[in-house]
Write an enzyme that holds these catalytic residues in place. Structure first.
Site, PDB file in Angstrom:
ATOM      1  N   GLU A  80       3.883  -0.538  -8.633  1.00  0.00           N
ATOM      2  CA  GLU A  80       5.175   0.001  -8.212  1.00  0.00           C
ATOM      3  C   GLU A  80       5.762  -1.015  -7.232  1.00  0.00           C
ATOM      4  O   GLU A  80       5.255  -1.150  -6.119  1.00  0.00           O
ATOM      5  CB  GLU A  80       4.930   1.365  -7.532  1.00  0.00           C
ATOM      6  CG  GLU A  80       6.177   2.144  -7.277  1.00  0.00           C
ATOM      7  CD  GLU A  80       6.984   2.324  -8.530  1.00  0.00           C
ATOM      8  OE1 GLU A  80       8.128   1.864  -8.526  1.00  0.00           O
ATOM      9  OE2 GLU A  80       6.454   2.878  -9.508  1.00  0.00           O
ATOM     10  N   GLY A  92       4.021  -2.103  -3.495  1.00  0.00           N
ATOM     11  CA  GLY A  92       4.367  -3.129  -2.510  1.00  0.00           C
ATOM     12  C   GLY A  92       5.300  -4.152  -3.123  1.00  0.00           C
ATOM     13  O   GLY A  92       6.026  -3.848  -4.075  1.00  0.00           O
ATOM     14  N   GLU A  97      16.013  -8.173  -3.363  1.00  0.00           N
ATOM     15  CA  GLU A  97      15.678  -7.014  -2.535  1.00  0.00           C
ATOM     16  C   GLU A  97      15.596  -7.433  -1.068  1.00  0.00           C
ATOM     17  O   GLU A  97      14.852  -8.350  -0.721  1.00  0.00           O
ATOM     18  CB  GLU A  97      14.333  -6.421  -2.970  1.00  0.00           C
ATOM     19  CG  GLU A  97      14.021  -5.121  -2.246  1.00  0.00           C
ATOM     20  CD  GLU A  97      12.714  -4.480  -2.701  1.00  0.00           C
ATOM     21  OE1 GLU A  97      11.713  -5.198  -2.834  1.00  0.00           O
ATOM     22  OE2 GLU A  97      12.719  -3.246  -2.908  1.00  0.00           O
ATOM     23  N   LYS A 104      -7.254   1.169   0.470  1.00  0.00           N
ATOM     24  CA  LYS A 104      -6.981   0.122   1.473  1.00  0.00           C
ATOM     25  C   LYS A 104      -5.634   0.488   2.083  1.00  0.00           C
ATOM     26  O   LYS A 104      -4.599   0.441   1.423  1.00  0.00           O
ATOM     27  CB  LYS A 104      -6.928  -1.246   0.784  1.00  0.00           C
ATOM     28  CG  LYS A 104      -7.290  -2.424   1.667  1.00  0.00           C
ATOM     29  CD  LYS A 104      -6.276  -2.748   2.732  1.00  0.00           C
ATOM     30  CE  LYS A 104      -5.133  -3.583   2.197  1.00  0.00           C
ATOM     31  NZ  LYS A 104      -4.044  -3.759   3.189  1.00  0.00           N
ATOM     32  N   CYS A 119      11.930   1.579  -1.582  1.00  0.00           N
ATOM     33  CA  CYS A 119      12.090   0.902  -2.879  1.00  0.00           C
ATOM     34  C   CYS A 119      13.321   1.445  -3.568  1.00  0.00           C
ATOM     35  O   CYS A 119      13.917   0.787  -4.403  1.00  0.00           O
ATOM     36  CB  CYS A 119      10.907   1.162  -3.793  1.00  0.00           C
ATOM     37  SG  CYS A 119       9.351   0.910  -3.013  1.00  0.00           S
TER      38      CYS A 119
HETATM   39  C1  UN1 Z   1       9.638   4.320  -1.998  1.00  0.00           C
HETATM   40  O1  UN1 Z   1      10.732   3.980  -1.624  1.00  0.00           O
HETATM   41  O2  UN1 Z   1       8.743   3.497  -2.162  1.00  0.00           O
HETATM   42  O3  UN1 Z   1      12.636   8.928  -3.675  1.00  0.00           O
HETATM   43  C2  UN1 Z   1       9.281   5.734  -2.241  1.00  0.00           C
HETATM   44  C3  UN1 Z   1      12.440   8.617  -2.497  1.00  0.00           C
HETATM   45  C4  UN1 Z   1      11.132   9.022  -1.843  1.00  0.00           C
HETATM   46  C5  UN1 Z   1      10.052   8.086  -2.207  1.00  0.00           C
HETATM   47  C6  UN1 Z   1      10.427   6.648  -2.031  1.00  0.00           C
HETATM   48  N1  UN1 Z   1      10.793  10.365  -2.247  1.00  0.00           N
HETATM   49  O4  UN1 Z   1      13.254   7.978  -1.861  1.00  0.00           O
END
Ligand code: UN1
Length: 512
Positions: A264, A242, A400, A190, A298
Site C-alpha cells: 500500500e 509506506g 506525492e 515491525k 495516502c
Molecule cells: C492512509 O492514508 O494511509 O481513508 C490511510 C482514510 C483513512 C485511512 C487513511 N480512513 O483517510
C-alpha cells in the site's frame, strides 16, 4: 522517514524517560544491540515520549522463531475461538481509547479528534474482522463426476511480517494484524519508527486479551529490522504500507524469495469540483481532505480540479478559509492542523513548496512557510499551503508531497477533469462534487482509482469496504473489508470421491 527524528532524538540524554521493550514469544525483552532510539514529540522535540529498542537482525530472527513455534497451535485453534480473543481485544481498545489517542497525538502530532478516529478505526477493524471468525466463507460447487463432492476453503498463509508507517499509528497496524490473526497466521510486527508507542499499545492489548505467546511479536527499530524481516526465509508474506520507493524494494526482495507481498504505497488524489457543485461544501471538503492529518494521508486531497466557471470563487473561499486554520500542538483542543512528523519530512515538503514557486511557477496563494516563532519553536510546523494556477503536468501536481500542500487546477469539461485526475502515476482515491446524478455516475465509472467519493473529500474510508489503489499505489491487493482475507489466506480446493471406484476427471464418460 524516521532518520531525522531519531538522529535528533539520539542526542537526548534525559535519564527519566521511560524505556520500552520488544515483545517476543510472550516476553518483553531488550534488543540484542542494547541500543535504544528516542520517540520524539514532533510538536515539541524537547519532549521525549519514550526510548524504544533499536532492533537488529538477531532480534527479528528471534521473533520469527517465536512466531514459528506458535504457528501450529494457533492454526489449529478454531477460527471462532481465535475471534473470541479478538472481540476481547476490541473491548480493551475501546476502554483505552482516550489514553491511546492522547499518547498517539504526543508521538505523531495529529490532533486529538483525529487520533481518536485512528483508534476508533482500529476498534472498528477489530470487531468487523473478528466477525469473520464465524464466517471465513469458502464455497461448495458441483463436481463433474457422480458421487463426488467439491469445495473450497481458506487456509492461513503462514508467518506474516507486517511493516507499518507513521501516519495511522494504530489503524494501519490493526488492518494487517487482525485479519492475519483471524485467518490463523502468526505475525511479527515491525512498528513505524516514528510512532512505536501506538503499535506497542496495540500489542500489549493483544497480550491482555489472552492471545497466546508467540502468536503476535513486536520488534521496534528502523531499516535494519525491516530489511531483516523481509530477508527471513521463514516469513511467507510481507504486508507493507509506506513510500513507493521502499515498497518497490520490498517487492523486488520478495519476488526473489517467492514471498507473497501486499503493498500500500503513495497517492496523488484529486477532487473534481463541477460548476454545479455546492461550493461551500466543496471548500470545506477540500480543506479537510488537504489539511487533515497535515496532509500526511495516502488519501490526502493534494489536487483540487476546479471548473473554470467557479474557479475564482472557489479559490477565493478556499484561500480565505485556509488562512484561518489554526496550526499548533495537536493536544490543544483548538488546534486544527498539527505538525508534520519529522525534520526530514518537513524539509521535503518545504523543497516541494520551493519547486512549486520557482520551477513550476505556480501561484502561491497562501502559506508556504515553516512556522518557528513562540510555541512553534521546537516543532515541525508548516502553514497550510495552497497553490493556484497549477497545470496538470507540474511536479507539484504529479508527485506525492505528503504534507499540508494542495494545488488547484482549472478545467473546462468533465472529460478533461477526469483525464487530469487519472493522469498521474498513482490511483488511490478520487472525488467529485456535483449535484448532477449523470455526471456523478459517469465520473464513478471513469475515475481509475481504488476509492471514489461523491460530494465528499478523498479521505475517510470505512473499514468494511476494501481499501487500496490502482497503478503505482499498490500491487493489486486490497486491505480492509472481506477482501483483505485474500491477502492473509490462500484457497485450498478439496475433492471427496465417495463412488468407491477410480473416476478420472476430464477423461471418463458420464452416462446421462
Ligand atoms: C492512509 O492514508 O494511509 O481513508 C490511510 C482514510 C483513512 C485511512 C487513511 N480512513 O483517510
Amino acid at each position: 522517514m524516521a532518520t531525522a527524528k531519531m538522529a535528533k532524538a539520539k542526542r537526548s540524554t534525559k535519564p527519566s524517560v521511560k524505556k520500552y521493550s520488544n515483545y517476543i514469544g510472550g516476553e518483553w525483552v531488550k534488543s540484542s544491540s542494547g541500543q535504544y532510539f528516542d520517540n520524539v514529540n514532533p510538536a515539541d522535540t524537547t519532549d521525549i515520549v519514550g526510548r524504544f529498542p533499536d532492533s537488529t537482525e538477531e532480534d527479528v530472527n528471534r521473533a520469527v522463531e517465536a512466531a514459528k513455534e506458535a504457528a501450529v497451535r494457533w492454526r489449529r485453534t478454531p477460527a471462532p475461538r481465535r475471534a473470541e480473543l479478538l472481540f476481547t481485544l476490541g473491548e480493551i481498545l475501546r476502554g483505552k481509547k482516550d489514553q491511546f489517542s492522547t499518547e498517539m497525538t504526543r508521538e505523531m502530532g495529529k490532533v486529538l479528534k483525529e487520533t481518536g478516529g485512528d483508534v476508533q478505526e482500529a476498534i472498528d477493524c477489530t470487531y468487523y474482522t473478528a466477525g469473520e471468525g464465524r464466517r471465513l466463507h469458502g464455497f461448495t460447487t458441483p463436481a463433474e463426476m457422480p458421487n463426488k463432492f467439491a469445495m473450497c476453503v481458506r487456509q492461513p498463509v503462514g508467518l506474516c511480517g507486517l511493516i507499518t508507517p507513521f501516519n495511522f499509528p494504530m489503524a494501519i497496524p490493526s488492518w494487517k494484524l487482525i485479519p492475519a490473526l483471524v485467518c490463523g497466521n502468526t505475525v511479527v510486527l515491525k512498528s513505524g519508527e516514528d510512532v512505536p508507542l501506538s503499535s506497542l499499545n496495540l500489542v500489549k492489548a493483544c497480550e491482555e486479551a489472552g492471545i497466546p505467546k508467540g502468536v503476535v511479536n513486536l520488534v521496534n527499530g528502523a531499516r535494519e529490522a525491516g530489511a531483516a524481516l523481509v530477508a527471513n526465509d521463514d516469513v511467507r508474506l510481507i504486508s507493507f504500507t509506506g513510500s513507493t520507493t521502499t515498497g518497490k524494494k520490498i517487492a523486488e526482495a520478495c519476488a526473489r524469495d517467492n514471498k507473497i507481498v501486499s503493498l500500500e504505497m503513495g497517492g496523488k488524489n484529486a477532487i473534481i469540483v463541477m460548476d454545479d457543485a455546492d461550493i461551500d461544501n466543496a471548500v470545506e471538503g477540500s480543506l479537510w481532505g488537504a489539511f487533515g492529518t497535515s496532509g500526511q494521508r495516502c488519501t490526502a486531497s493534494s489536487r483540487l480540479v476546479v471548473h473554470k466557471k467557479v474557479y475564482k470563487k472557489f479559490c477565493d473561499k478556499l484561500v480565505e478559509r485556509a488562512k484561518t486554520l489554526r496550526v499548533g500542538n495537536g493536544l490543544d483542543p483548538k488546534t486544527e492542523v498539527g505538525p508534520v512528523i519529522n525534520e526530514r519530512q518537513m524539509e521535503k515538503i518545504l523543497t516541494y513548496i520551493e519547486i512549486g514557486k520557482n520551477q513550476d511557477k505556480a501561484t502561491l496563494a497562501c502559506g508556504g512557510n515553516r512556522l518557528t516563532k513562540g510555541s512553534y519553536a521546537n516543532g515541525w510546523f508548516i502553514e497550510p499551503t495552497v497553490f493556484t494556477n497549477v497545470k496538470p503536468k507540474m511536479r507539484i501536481a504529479q508527485e506525492e508531497i505528503f504534507g499540508p500542500v494542495t494545488c488547484v487546477i482549472p478545467f473546462s469539461t468533465l472529460d478533461e477533469a477526469i483525464n487530469i485526475v487519472n493522469g498521474v502515476a498513482y490511483g488511490l482515491s478520487s472525488a467529485i462534487y456535483t449535484q448532477d446524478v449523470n455526471r456523478a455516475f459517469y465520473a464513478m465509472q471513469e475515475l481509475y482509482t481504488g476509492i471514489c467519493y461523491v460530494n465528499s473529500a478523498t479521505i475517510g474510508a470505512e473499514v468494511h469496504l476494501p481499501f487500496g489503489g490502482t497503478k503505482g499505489t499498490g500491487n493489486g491487493h486490497r486491505e480492509a473489508g472481506t477482501q483483505v482475507l485474500d491477502i492473509f489466506s490462500e484457497w485450498k480446493a478439496l475433492y471427496v470421491d465417495y463412488s468407491g471406484k477410480l473416476q478420472k476427471a476430464q477423461i471418463d464418460d458420464v452416462e446421462i
